[in-house]
Motif scaffolding. Sequence first.
Motif, PDB file in Angstrom:
ATOM      1  N   UNK A 129       5.732  40.947  49.774  1.00 26.03           N
ATOM      2  CA  UNK A 129       6.930  40.285  50.269  1.00 26.03           C
ATOM      3  C   UNK A 129       8.138  40.244  49.170  1.00 26.03           C
ATOM      4  N   UNK A 130       9.135  39.891  49.337  1.00 21.19           N
ATOM      5  CA  UNK A 130      10.371  39.902  48.581  1.00 21.19           C
ATOM      6  C   UNK A 130      10.191  39.479  47.103  1.00 21.19           C
ATOM      7  N   UNK A 131      10.881  40.215  46.165  1.00 20.63           N
ATOM      8  CA  UNK A 131      10.808  39.778  44.950  1.00 20.63           C
ATOM      9  C   UNK A 131      11.289  38.386  44.510  1.00 20.63           C
ATOM     10  N   UNK A 132      10.457  37.757  43.718  1.00 24.60           N
ATOM     11  CA  UNK A 132      10.896  36.600  43.052  1.00 24.60           C
ATOM     12  C   UNK A 132      11.776  36.916  41.865  1.00 24.60           C
ATOM     13  N   UNK A 133      13.000  36.149  41.877  1.00 21.07           N
ATOM     14  CA  UNK A 133      13.774  36.229  40.689  1.00 21.07           C
ATOM     15  C   UNK A 133      13.381  35.817  39.564  1.00 21.07           C
ATOM     16  N   UNK A 134      12.555  36.327  38.355  1.00 16.93           N
ATOM     17  CA  UNK A 134      11.748  35.757  37.448  1.00 16.93           C
ATOM     18  C   UNK A 134      12.590  34.998  36.236  1.00 16.93           C
ATOM     19  N   UNK A 135      13.766  35.239  36.207  1.00 20.33           N
ATOM     20  CA  UNK A 135      14.700  34.843  34.976  1.00 20.33           C
ATOM     21  C   UNK A 135      14.842  33.140  35.153  1.00 20.33           C
ATOM     22  N   UNK A 136      13.514  32.597  35.425  1.00 20.63           N
ATOM     23  CA  UNK A 136      13.736  30.999  35.396  1.00 20.63           C
ATOM     24  C   UNK A 136      14.352  30.302  34.334  1.00 20.63           C
ATOM     25  N   UNK A 137      14.120  30.646  33.154  1.00 21.45           N
ATOM     26  CA  UNK A 137      14.808  30.072  31.844  1.00 21.45           C
ATOM     27  C   UNK A 137      16.059  30.169  31.553  1.00 21.45           C
ATOM     28  N   UNK A 138      16.894  30.771  32.400  1.00 26.54           N
ATOM     29  CA  UNK A 138      18.029  30.884  32.394  1.00 26.54           C
ATOM     30  C   UNK A 138      18.777  29.727  32.939  1.00 26.54           C
ATOM     31  N   UNK A 139      18.408  28.776  33.639  1.00 27.13           N
ATOM     32  CA  UNK A 139      18.849  27.270  33.938  1.00 27.13           C
ATOM     33  C   UNK A 139      18.203  26.686  32.615  1.00 27.13           C
ATOM     34  N   UNK A 140      18.876  25.823  32.213  1.00 26.82           N
ATOM     35  CA  UNK A 140      18.531  24.904  31.035  1.00 26.82           C
ATOM     36  C   UNK A 140      17.699  23.935  31.487  1.00 26.82           C
ATOM     37  N   UNK A 141      17.992  23.350  32.585  1.00 20.57           N
ATOM     38  CA  UNK A 141      17.167  22.515  33.344  1.00 20.57           C
ATOM     39  C   UNK A 141      15.798  22.794  33.689  1.00 20.57           C
ATOM     40  N   UNK A 142      15.552  24.028  33.796  1.00 22.16           N
ATOM     41  CA  UNK A 142      14.311  24.495  34.208  1.00 22.16           C
ATOM     42  C   UNK A 142      13.625  24.814  32.831  1.00 22.16           C
ATOM     43  N   UNK A 143      14.289  25.188  32.081  1.00 22.94           N
ATOM     44  CA  UNK A 143      14.040  25.518  30.535  1.00 22.94           C
ATOM     45  C   UNK A 143      13.214  24.333  29.946  1.00 22.94           C
ATOM     46  N   UNK A 144      13.883  23.050  30.415  1.00 21.75           N
ATOM     47  CA  UNK A 144      13.182  21.869  29.819  1.00 21.75           C
ATOM     48  C   UNK A 144      11.908  21.569  30.251  1.00 21.75           C
ATOM     49  N   UNK A 145      11.923  21.816  31.725  1.00 19.11           N
ATOM     50  CA  UNK A 145      10.525  21.808  32.611  1.00 19.11           C
ATOM     51  C   UNK A 145       9.479  22.494  32.074  1.00 19.11           C
ATOM     52  N   UNK A 146       9.823  23.989  31.552  1.00 21.22           N
ATOM     53  CA  UNK A 146       8.841  24.903  30.948  1.00 21.22           C
ATOM     54  C   UNK A 146       8.310  24.480  29.639  1.00 21.22           C
ATOM     55  N   UNK A 147       9.344  24.077  28.853  1.00 18.90           N
ATOM     56  CA  UNK A 147       8.752  23.614  27.518  1.00 18.90           C
ATOM     57  C   UNK A 147       7.796  22.331  27.409  1.00 18.90           C
ATOM     58  N   UNK A 148       8.127  21.303  28.297  1.00 19.26           N
ATOM     59  CA  UNK A 148       6.997  20.392  28.654  1.00 19.26           C
ATOM     60  C   UNK A 148       5.899  20.908  28.833  1.00 19.26           C
ATOM     61  N   UNK A 149       5.725  21.855  29.976  1.00 19.56           N
ATOM     62  CA  UNK A 149       4.507  22.332  30.614  1.00 19.56           C
ATOM     63  C   UNK A 149       3.823  23.267  29.436  1.00 19.56           C
TER      64      UNK A 149
END
Length: 291
Positions: A129-149
């Motif tokens: 299917x369509x490509x996922x945009x992979x650059x999730x960390x460019x949103x600081x809010x998402x970066x915070x979630x990633x750090x916690x995980x």
Amino acid sequence: FEQKKYSVVSTSFPGYDFARAVTKNTNISTKMLVKPGAETHTYEPTPQDIIDIKNADMFVYVGGDSDTWVKKILKDVDTKKTHVVKLVDLVSTVEEEIVEGMEDEDEHEHDHDHDDHNHKHDHDEEEEGPEIDEHVWTSPKKAMEIVKKIAKVASEIDAAEKTKIDDNAEKYVAEIAQVDKDLHQAIDGKISEIVVADRFPFRYFADEFGLKYAAAFSGCSEQTEASAKTISFLINKVKQEKIKKIYMIELSNGKIAETVSKDTGAEVLELHSAHNVTADDFSKGVTYVDL
């Protein structure tokens, strides 16, 4: 010098940086596979890289277009020993989009029909299917979630140092939150659109800050040469809307931005997507927060 007991291996800078922050002063070492300054999308693992991945206690990769080679390697990774962390699975994602003026890799398939880009890759990736945009960390809010995980996985690996890891994570999340706040102060109500005369790995950034954007290519585009049509679209936009500043991304040759700037007088600035850093910045220990 005491050898560290556990290791985290990350394909690229964001995962490396987040893991490094949460494992500070612990028995866990961190390693980045892609060379500083290198193009992340064309990275190929060496035999040593593959050994490092198999021996790691945690393996962090992005999980988008740029690391499809990982699939082959994962078949040989013992997931009982190695915790595998895929960044795009840690937060909600969106599909890459082609906005007006941006070059569609497969435009010839479509007779220039920009409204119908959902089937962009049907002809070569039926199953995905369509490509996922992979650059999730460019949103600081998402970066915070990633750090916690990532911290959560790190404290499963090194349970004895859970308190230290949690503490590190809390500190780093607070630093990113401050950056997020500063960015909102600089952007909200003041900037509504950005022109990136380059690839555009900032979809999550743009979404978080409510920014419209124009760019030459999508985030993972292999293309580096923009067509005359794309360049004149960007030039006209900058002129019509009297845009004073345009952006290029880090480690780019900046040619497209330079061309647009020459014709419009707009100043070229760097917008850093934290995809990779220069060798110099890497040796200085520059972080996502610094960038």
